[in-house]
Design a protein around this motif. Structure first.
Motif, PDB file in Angstrom:
ATOM      1  N   PRO A 133      -0.889   1.047 -11.168  1.00 29.73           N
ATOM      2  CA  PRO A 133      -2.338   0.932 -11.373  1.00 29.73           C
ATOM      3  C   PRO A 133      -2.952  -0.125 -10.452  1.00 29.73           C
ATOM      4  CG  PRO A 133      -1.153  -0.135 -13.162  1.00 29.73           C
ATOM      5  CD  PRO A 133      -0.122   0.500 -12.273  1.00 29.73           C
ATOM      6  N   VAL A 134      -4.056   0.210  -9.851  1.00 36.82           N
ATOM      7  CA  VAL A 134      -4.815  -0.723  -9.018  1.00 36.82           C
ATOM      8  C   VAL A 134      -6.280  -0.629  -9.435  1.00 36.82           C
ATOM      9  CG1 VAL A 134      -3.259  -0.679  -7.046  1.00 36.82           C
ATOM     10  CG2 VAL A 134      -5.072   0.994  -7.183  1.00 36.82           C
ATOM     11  N   PRO A 135      -7.015  -1.733  -9.346  1.00 37.65           N
ATOM     12  CA  PRO A 135      -8.426  -1.691  -9.742  1.00 37.65           C
ATOM     13  C   PRO A 135      -9.238  -0.828  -8.776  1.00 37.65           C
ATOM     14  CG  PRO A 135      -7.869  -3.829  -8.822  1.00 37.65           C
ATOM     15  CD  PRO A 135      -6.594  -3.050  -8.926  1.00 37.65           C
ATOM     16  N   GLY A 136     -10.238  -0.152  -9.320  1.00 32.55           N
ATOM     17  CA  GLY A 136     -11.127   0.665  -8.507  1.00 32.55           C
ATOM     18  C   GLY A 136     -12.166  -0.179  -7.793  1.00 32.55           C
ATOM     19  N   PRO A 138       0.817  -1.215   0.000  1.00 35.42           N
ATOM     20  CA  PRO A 138       0.000   0.000   0.000  1.00 35.42           C
ATOM     21  C   PRO A 138       0.853   1.269   0.000  1.00 35.42           C
ATOM     22  CG  PRO A 138      -0.836  -1.566   1.617  1.00 35.42           C
ATOM     23  CD  PRO A 138       0.447  -2.119   1.093  1.00 35.42           C
ATOM     24  N   TRP A 139       2.002   1.209   0.635  1.00 36.17           N
ATOM     25  CA  TRP A 139       2.871   2.390   0.680  1.00 36.17           C
ATOM     26  C   TRP A 139       3.404   2.745  -0.701  1.00 36.17           C
ATOM     27  CZ3 TRP A 139       1.860   4.990   4.686  1.00 36.17           C
ATOM     28  CH2 TRP A 139       1.562   4.368   5.886  1.00 36.17           C
ATOM     29  N   GLY A 173       3.291   6.355  -5.278  1.00 37.86           N
ATOM     30  CA  GLY A 173       3.131   6.576  -6.711  1.00 37.86           C
ATOM     31  C   GLY A 173       2.077   7.621  -7.035  1.00 37.86           C
ATOM     32  N   ARG A 174       1.111   7.767  -6.148  1.00 39.27           N
ATOM     33  CA  ARG A 174       0.050   8.750  -6.383  1.00 39.27           C
ATOM     34  C   ARG A 174       0.417  10.149  -5.932  1.00 39.27           C
ATOM     35  NH1 ARG A 174      -5.785   6.171  -6.361  1.00 39.27           N
ATOM     36  NH2 ARG A 174      -5.208   4.199  -7.285  1.00 39.27           N
ATOM     37  N   PHE A 175       1.214  10.251  -4.872  1.00 39.10           N
ATOM     38  CA  PHE A 175       1.432  11.569  -4.272  1.00 39.10           C
ATOM     39  C   PHE A 175       2.854  12.105  -4.355  1.00 39.10           C
ATOM     40  CE2 PHE A 175      -2.240   9.745  -1.953  1.00 39.10           C
ATOM     41  CZ  PHE A 175      -3.190  10.650  -2.407  1.00 39.10           C
TER      42      PHE A 175
END
Length: 98
Positions: free
Chosen positions: A19-22, A3-4, A9-11
């Protein structure tokens, strides 16, 4: 990935976004898997199970409703032909075995 790494990668600028599924994707796939499992159990308990080939039409393609109805109708007509009924019942339609 952890998760880290996903959060980084996002921030964090310069980090590769993973990429992770919504949530909707996960819910839809879970529902589809449950439906496939239930259909498998159903197939074991019925004499005739109709499964028209509609995989090429997307799940949310509401505009294809009439096309899906037509595909299902044609599939049922083919499946319920005289040969199919005779194979299932041992007799031809309209004729009752004595």
């Amino acid at each position: 990935p952890s998760p880290w790494r996903v959060l980084a990668g996002r921030f964090m600028p310069g980090m590769k976004r993973i990429p992770v599924p919504g949530l909707m994707n996960v819910v839809m796939k879970s529902t589809m898997i449950a439906g496939m499992e239930r259909a498998g159990r159903t197939r074991e308990t019925v004499d005739l199970y109709l499964s028209p080939q509609v995989q090429r039409i997307g799940l949310l393609r509401w505009d294809a409703f009439d096309q899906l109805v037509e595909i299902g109708y044609r599939h049922a007509i083919d499946a319920l032909s005289s040969e199919s009924v005779e194979r299932l019942t041992g007799s031809t339609p309209g004729h009752r075995p004595s």
